[in-house]
Design a protein around this motif. Structure first.
Motif, PDB file in Angstrom:
ATOM      1  N   TYR A  19      -5.606 -14.956  21.058  1.00  0.00           N
ATOM      2  CA  TYR A  19      -4.708 -15.137  19.761  1.00  0.00           C
ATOM      3  C   TYR A  19      -5.535 -14.273  18.805  1.00  0.00           C
ATOM      4  N   HIS A  20      -4.617 -13.291  18.107  1.00  0.00           N
ATOM      5  CA  HIS A  20      -5.225 -12.494  17.377  1.00  0.00           C
ATOM      6  C   HIS A  20      -4.339 -12.299  16.059  1.00  0.00           C
ATOM      7  N   ILE A  21      -4.875 -12.315  14.614  1.00  0.00           N
ATOM      8  CA  ILE A  21      -4.073 -12.309  13.626  1.00  0.00           C
ATOM      9  C   ILE A  21      -4.740 -11.228  12.907  1.00  0.00           C
ATOM     10  N   GLN A  22      -3.932 -10.379  12.153  1.00  0.00           N
ATOM     11  CA  GLN A  22      -4.397  -9.121  11.719  1.00  0.00           C
ATOM     12  C   GLN A  22      -4.575  -9.140  10.309  1.00  0.00           C
ATOM     13  N   THR A  23      -5.341  -8.892   9.433  1.00  0.00           N
ATOM     14  CA  THR A  23      -5.445  -8.687   7.943  1.00  0.00           C
ATOM     15  C   THR A  23      -5.674  -7.362   7.343  1.00  0.00           C
ATOM     16  N   ILE A  24      -5.242  -7.166   6.073  1.00  0.00           N
ATOM     17  CA  ILE A  24      -5.099  -5.989   5.658  1.00  0.00           C
ATOM     18  C   ILE A  24      -6.147  -5.901   4.232  1.00  0.00           C
ATOM     19  N   THR A  25      -6.966  -4.963   4.380  1.00  0.00           N
ATOM     20  CA  THR A  25      -7.778  -4.939   3.279  1.00  0.00           C
ATOM     21  C   THR A  25      -7.608  -3.544   2.617  1.00  0.00           C
ATOM     22  N   ARG A  26      -7.752  -3.315   1.496  1.00  0.00           N
ATOM     23  CA  ARG A  26      -7.631  -1.896   0.588  1.00  0.00           C
ATOM     24  C   ARG A  26      -9.033  -1.748   0.085  1.00  0.00           C
ATOM     25  N   GLU A  27     -10.256  -2.200   0.582  1.00  0.00           N
ATOM     26  CA  GLU A  27     -11.322  -2.041  -0.018  1.00  0.00           C
ATOM     27  C   GLU A  27     -11.777  -0.486  -0.300  1.00  0.00           C
ATOM     28  N   GLU A  81       3.915   1.411 -10.259  1.00  0.00           N
ATOM     29  CA  GLU A  81       3.157   2.656 -10.214  1.00  0.00           C
ATOM     30  C   GLU A  81       1.449   2.241  -9.849  1.00  0.00           C
ATOM     31  N   ILE A  82       1.160   1.158 -10.311  1.00  0.00           N
ATOM     32  CA  ILE A  82      -0.325   0.836 -10.215  1.00  0.00           C
ATOM     33  C   ILE A  82      -0.607   0.132  -8.735  1.00  0.00           C
ATOM     34  N   VAL A  83       0.784   0.086  -7.888  1.00  0.00           N
ATOM     35  CA  VAL A  83       0.131  -0.839  -6.594  1.00  0.00           C
ATOM     36  C   VAL A  83      -0.859  -0.077  -5.770  1.00  0.00           C
ATOM     37  N   ALA A  84      -0.665   1.288  -5.648  1.00  0.00           N
ATOM     38  CA  ALA A  84      -1.522   2.146  -4.718  1.00  0.00           C
ATOM     39  C   ALA A  84      -2.752   2.794  -5.605  1.00  0.00           C
ATOM     40  N   SER A  85      -2.832   2.476  -6.958  1.00  0.00           N
ATOM     41  CA  SER A  85      -3.845   3.310  -7.651  1.00  0.00           C
ATOM     42  C   SER A  85      -5.076   2.549  -7.145  1.00  0.00           C
ATOM     43  N   LYS A  86      -6.241   3.491  -7.385  1.00  0.00           N
ATOM     44  CA  LYS A  86      -7.575   3.241  -7.119  1.00  0.00           C
ATOM     45  C   LYS A  86      -8.369   3.289  -8.231  1.00  0.00           C
ATOM     46  N   SER A  87      -7.852   3.608  -9.685  1.00  0.00           N
ATOM     47  CA  SER A  87      -8.799   4.029 -10.479  1.00  0.00           C
ATOM     48  C   SER A  87      -9.261   2.672 -11.257  1.00  0.00           C
ATOM     49  N   ASN A 118      -5.056  -2.636 -12.044  1.00  0.00           N
ATOM     50  CA  ASN A 118      -4.967  -1.814 -10.501  1.00  0.00           C
ATOM     51  C   ASN A 118      -5.742  -2.669  -9.572  1.00  0.00           C
ATOM     52  N   ILE A 119      -6.727  -3.480  -9.961  1.00  0.00           N
ATOM     53  CA  ILE A 119      -7.190  -4.412  -8.974  1.00  0.00           C
ATOM     54  C   ILE A 119      -6.423  -5.614  -8.419  1.00  0.00           C
ATOM     55  N   LEU A 120      -5.557  -6.127  -9.327  1.00  0.00           N
ATOM     56  CA  LEU A 120      -4.722  -6.992  -9.067  1.00  0.00           C
ATOM     57  C   LEU A 120      -3.775  -6.865  -8.318  1.00  0.00           C
ATOM     58  N   ALA A 121      -3.005  -5.491  -8.566  1.00  0.00           N
ATOM     59  CA  ALA A 121      -1.746  -4.894  -7.665  1.00  0.00           C
ATOM     60  C   ALA A 121      -2.333  -4.636  -6.229  1.00  0.00           C
ATOM     61  N   ASN A 122      -3.501  -4.201  -5.952  1.00  0.00           N
ATOM     62  CA  ASN A 122      -3.975  -4.141  -4.703  1.00  0.00           C
ATOM     63  C   ASN A 122      -4.308  -5.293  -3.873  1.00  0.00           C
ATOM     64  N   LYS A 123      -4.924  -6.041  -4.815  1.00  0.00           N
ATOM     65  CA  LYS A 123      -5.150  -7.414  -3.999  1.00  0.00           C
ATOM     66  C   LYS A 123      -3.897  -8.307  -3.524  1.00  0.00           C
ATOM     67  N   VAL A 124      -2.622  -8.012  -4.374  1.00  0.00           N
ATOM     68  CA  VAL A 124      -1.380  -8.551  -3.883  1.00  0.00           C
ATOM     69  C   VAL A 124      -0.905  -7.813  -3.061  1.00  0.00           C
ATOM     70  N   ARG A 125      -0.941  -6.573  -2.975  1.00  0.00           N
ATOM     71  CA  ARG A 125      -0.547  -5.685  -1.894  1.00  0.00           C
ATOM     72  C   ARG A 125      -1.472  -5.917  -0.699  1.00  0.00           C
ATOM     73  N   GLU A 126      -2.557  -6.396  -0.689  1.00  0.00           N
ATOM     74  CA  GLU A 126      -3.328  -6.897   0.559  1.00  0.00           C
ATOM     75  C   GLU A 126      -2.643  -8.178   1.114  1.00  0.00           C
ATOM     76  N   LEU A 127      -2.409  -9.270   0.267  1.00  0.00           N
ATOM     77  CA  LEU A 127      -1.863 -10.433   0.864  1.00  0.00           C
ATOM     78  C   LEU A 127      -0.553 -10.323   1.349  1.00  0.00           C
ATOM     79  N   GLU A 128       0.334  -9.332   0.551  1.00  0.00           N
ATOM     80  CA  GLU A 128       1.780  -9.132   1.081  1.00  0.00           C
ATOM     81  C   GLU A 128       1.793  -8.622   2.391  1.00  0.00           C
ATOM     82  N   GLN A 129       0.941  -7.586   2.625  1.00  0.00           N
ATOM     83  CA  GLN A 129       0.773  -6.891   4.081  1.00  0.00           C
ATOM     84  C   GLN A 129       0.422  -7.691   5.126  1.00  0.00           C
TER      85      GLN A 129
END
Length: 283
Positions: free
Chosen positions: A227-235, A84-90, A102-113
């Motif tokens: 060549y391009h590599i896309q990153t994902i950030t949830r800042e 449940e905390i993966v997309a939380s910004k609280s 919450n911070i950890l979950a979003n950082k993990v999601r950034e790296l996974e994506q």
């Protein structure tokens, strides 16, 4: 690898390219995405202080077929989340434990994506041109400079001649000495840095192989590099302004470093020699 980018990641990625009214819609969705799935388009327009026309344009920019499709995409992301905390910004000092989770979950999601979006064929080509390069130059400005400096240190550790600078004018001057035997790695979160774009454009005119690491595959820098590599950030899920996440970009540099080191039989000896020379500086 498979492209698993979801709608919240896309909104974060495109945030800086939205018009001011569209940013209001984006900010509201990022802060209230669970509530949005039960709203009408009129509700969202009212709550975000915009108009139905703005919400419609916003959806089109996000490549979804209207507001209903946007809600479905948001709902799928929530349902498919492992936690449940993966997309939380609280974030609150009233509950540090929850905030840290919450911070950890979003950082993990950034790296996974970020990793899920890597095209392995492009990655192989990037590794090949770096291995063959006479000199590799990292270019970056502002908040991405630490990523470039880290890349320089790591690449030189394994015997790849690499340069950069904390001063843009120095980077620019050096880039003008590059030729077809060299590689430029441009790092820009938005992919719209005019200074970085100028260096890439100049390098390409000299036949330099160019690699871009950006958060936006449709940006000017992404479109001009070889060549391009896309990153994902949830800042943007945490703070609207004055915050920049370097973790995804640094992870890409780390991936390149590890793969290059693994392919170089002498890398361990180089690393050991470097560590031995620095040993006297340690307590």
């Amino acid at each position: 690898m498979s492209n698993r980018q979801n709608i919240l990641d896309k909104i974060c990625m495109m945030y800086d390219s939205f018009f001011e009214q569209e940013k209001k819609v984006a900010s509201y969705i990022m802060k209230n995405h669970r509530q949005v799935i039960n709203m009408t388009i009129n509700d969202l327009a009212k709550e975000s202080g915009t108009s139905i026309a703005t919400v419609t344009r916003f959806c089109k920019k996000c490549d979804v077929d209207g507001f209903h499709h946007l809600k479905i995409s948001l709902a799928k992301e929530i349902v498919n989340s492992d936690d449940e905390i993966v997309a939380s910004k609280s974030i609150s000092d009233d509950s540090f434990e929850q905030s840290l989770n919450n911070i950890l979950a979003n950082k993990v999601r950034e790296l996974e994506q970020t990793v899920s979006l890597i095209d392995t064929d492009i990655l192989k080509s990037i590794l090949d041109v770096i291995k063959k390069a006479r000199i590799v130059q990292f270019v970056a400005v502002g908040n991405t400079i630490p990523v470039a400096i880290d890349g320089v240190y790591r690449f030189n550790e394994i015997g790849i001649k690499t340069v950069s600078s904390t001063i843009w004018e120095t980077q620019l001057a050096f880039s003008m000495s590059l030729d077809e035997n060299d590689v430029m790695i441009a790092i820009s979160n938005s992919g719209e840095s005019k200074k970085v774009f100028t260096m890439v454009e100049e390098a390409k005119s000299r036949g330099v192989k160019t690699i871009g690491i950006t958060n936006n595959p449709n940006s000017n820098i992404a479109n001009i590099v070889d060549y391009h590599i896309q990153t994902i950030t949830r800042e943007k899920l945490f703070l609207d302004e004055f915050y920049f996440s370097r973790i995804s970009a640094m992870t890409i540099v780390e991936i390149l470093y590890i793969l290059l080191a693994a392919d170089n039989k002498n890398s361990y000896n180089m690393l050991s020699a470097c560590e031995n020379l620095m040993a006297n500086e340690k307590i």
